[in-house]
Motif scaffolding. Structure first.
Motif, short mmCIF file in Angstrom:
data_model
loop_
_atom_site.label_atom_id
_atom_site.label_comp_id
_atom_site.label_asym_id
_atom_site.label_seq_id
_atom_site.Cartn_x
_atom_site.Cartn_y
_atom_site.Cartn_z
N ILE A 128 25.89 -41.28 35.31
CA ILE A 128 26.20 -40.00 36.03
C ILE A 128 26.58 -39.17 34.85
N ALA A 129 26.82 -39.84 34.22
CA ALA A 129 28.14 -39.45 32.70
C ALA A 129 26.96 -39.39 31.79
N VAL A 130 25.56 -40.08 31.31
CA VAL A 130 25.16 -40.22 30.47
C VAL A 130 23.91 -38.64 30.50
N ALA A 131 23.46 -38.90 32.20
CA ALA A 131 23.05 -37.62 32.46
C ALA A 131 23.33 -36.31 32.28
N GLY A 132 24.86 -36.58 32.23
CA GLY A 132 25.88 -34.99 32.45
C GLY A 132 26.03 -34.64 30.74
N ALA A 133 25.90 -35.77 29.97
CA ALA A 133 26.54 -35.29 28.33
C ALA A 133 25.06 -34.61 27.99
N GLY A 134 24.16 -35.16 27.95
CA GLY A 134 22.68 -34.52 26.93
C GLY A 134 21.45 -34.51 28.20
N PHE A 152 29.21 -32.88 46.73
CA PHE A 152 29.12 -34.00 45.58
C PHE A 152 29.40 -33.10 44.30
N ALA A 153 28.28 -31.92 43.96
CA ALA A 153 27.39 -30.87 43.46
C ALA A 153 28.88 -30.47 43.05
N GLN A 154 30.40 -30.04 43.80
CA GLN A 154 30.69 -29.24 42.88
C GLN A 154 31.76 -29.78 42.35
N ARG A 155 32.03 -31.42 43.03
CA ARG A 155 33.20 -31.91 42.51
C ARG A 155 32.92 -32.53 40.94
N LEU A 156 31.28 -32.84 40.28
CA LEU A 156 30.89 -33.05 39.68
C LEU A 156 31.24 -31.97 38.40
N SER A 157 30.87 -30.57 38.86
CA SER A 157 30.86 -29.33 38.09
C SER A 157 32.32 -29.24 37.31
N LEU A 158 33.23 -29.72 38.40
CA LEU A 158 34.50 -29.81 37.66
C LEU A 158 34.80 -30.16 36.41
N SER A 248 33.29 -40.61 57.01
CA SER A 248 34.03 -41.34 56.37
C SER A 248 33.47 -42.66 55.10
N ALA A 249 31.84 -43.06 56.06
CA ALA A 249 32.54 -44.18 55.09
C ALA A 249 31.54 -43.43 53.79
N LEU A 250 30.70 -41.87 53.98
CA LEU A 250 29.54 -42.08 53.12
C LEU A 250 30.88 -40.86 52.08
N GLN A 251 32.14 -40.52 52.56
CA GLN A 251 32.85 -39.97 51.23
C GLN A 251 33.90 -40.68 50.75
N HIS A 252 33.81 -41.80 51.61
CA HIS A 252 34.46 -43.19 50.87
C HIS A 252 34.18 -42.99 49.65
N LEU A 253 33.30 -44.01 49.82
CA LEU A 253 32.04 -44.30 48.06
C LEU A 253 32.13 -43.27 47.40
N PHE A 258 33.79 -40.54 42.35
CA PHE A 258 33.57 -39.50 41.35
C PHE A 258 35.46 -39.87 40.96
N VAL A 259 35.89 -40.92 41.62
CA VAL A 259 37.30 -41.60 40.78
C VAL A 259 37.16 -42.22 39.27
N GLN A 260 36.11 -43.04 39.14
CA GLN A 260 35.33 -43.11 38.33
C GLN A 260 35.03 -42.94 36.86
N LEU A 261 34.57 -41.46 37.27
CA LEU A 261 34.23 -40.57 36.42
C LEU A 261 35.79 -39.77 35.50
N CYS A 262 36.53 -39.66 36.82
CA CYS A 262 37.87 -38.83 36.51
C CYS A 262 37.93 -40.20 35.68
N GLU A 263 38.50 -41.37 35.33
CA GLU A 263 39.52 -42.34 34.87
C GLU A 263 38.92 -43.02 33.55
N GLY A 264 37.61 -42.67 33.55
CA GLY A 264 35.79 -43.34 33.12
C GLY A 264 36.08 -42.40 31.60
N ASP A 265 36.48 -41.42 31.20
CA ASP A 265 36.62 -40.72 30.08
C ASP A 265 37.43 -39.17 29.79
#
Length: 285
Positions: A128-134, A152-158, A248-253, A258-265
């Motif tokens: 996702i990070a690579v695709a979002g960058a270019g 999930f699309a809305q959260r990525l836009s943030l 519930s399980a899908l949202q947790h997944l 999302f957290v990895q994307l937030c904390e990875g950059d």
């Protein structure tokens, strides 16, 4: 990983004979301690060597190790883990429908976590990070699956990662015609059986993009096409509970990705904070 979770997760990749052994163990886990490998083989009408090979394929030295591990998992669930949960909540609440639902959700989220290796979540976040960058991030879910795709699309836009999100298969087919190498396509489909989504997924892969599917952990056509498959485990005999566990399980997944994307950059993190502040300013009177 619990042996029962492992068996359930790998069942759909097993041979017909192996699935018979797996189903018997899953349905009769409490009785397994009373069966020798020969008795289990006789009950299923297969050879004893087939039972032994099944246990070794799961990573156990032999049938006694598997039987012990299953018994240990059952004991933890009945006595250990349940006691720890009960110690933190009132007994009356623990026996209520809400308390039972909480335990079911926790078990479903734990199984989902165990069948999705950390490396898989990291691979999804990296893609996702690579695709979002270019490149471009395409996303679709039909019917009830759209709520997860949309959210999930809305959260990525943030995070500053724009998505091409559609709820219509025809429009998505037109959009992915512009896809290329480096782009990714996230497809949300609980059962993974929708013919239109499978066709679009094949078309997207012809464009050399990377396909990420989000489905139940059972074998399905969409999952078979995926470069990376996110899997959800949600089981319950009650038809009104099973969808709740899946949600519930899908949202947790998705939260984990999302957290990895937030904390990875750091830049994405700053973008998130700036967007949240801007939204709050708009909502303030």
């Amino acid at each position: 990983m619990s042996p029962l979770v492992k068996i359930r997760a790998e069942r759909d990749q097993m041979s017909a004979v192996e699935r018979r052994v797996a189903d018997f163990i899953l349905e009769n886990a409490q009785l397994l301690r009373d069966y020798s490998s020969q008795q289990l083989a006789d009950a299923l009408g297969i050879s004893q060597s087939s039972v032994v090979k099944f246990t070794q394929k799961l990573g156990f030295k032999g049938y006694p190790d598997l039987k012990y591990s299953v018994g240990e998992a059952i004991a933890r669930a009945d006595n250990g883990d349940a006691a720890q949960v009960a110690a933190h909540v009132p007994a009356a609440a623990d026996e209520s429908p809400a308390g039972n639902l909480w335990r079911c959700k926790s078990a479903s989220e734990e199984e989902t976590r165990l069948i999705n290796a950390p490396e898989t979540l990291q691979a999804v976040a990296d893609a996702i990070a690579v695709a979002g960058a270019g490149g471009k991030v395409f996303m679709i879910g039909l019917g009830d699956d759209d709520m997860y795709a949309r959210g999930f699309a809305q959260r990525l836009s943030l995070l500053g990662i724009p998505c091409v999100h559609h709820v219509d298969a025809g429009r998505m087919a037109a959009s992915v015609s512009a896809a290329g190498a480096g782009d990714i396509f996230l497809v949300f489909s609980e059962q993974g059986q929708h013919p239109a989504l499978c066709k679009i997924a094949r078309f997207f892969r012809e464009r050399r993009g990377r396909l990420i599917t989000v489905t139940r952990h059972t074998s399905n056509p969409l999952r078979a096409l995926a470069d990376i498959a996110l899997l959800v485990s949600a089981h319950d005999e009650r038809p009104y509970i099973q969808p709740v566990l899946y949600q519930s399980a899908l949202q947790h997944l998705l939260d984990g990705v999302f957290v990895q994307l937030c904390e990875g950059d750091e830049q994405r993190h700053l973008q998130l904070l700036a967007n949240l502040e801007r939204i709050q300013q708009m909502l303030d009177p």
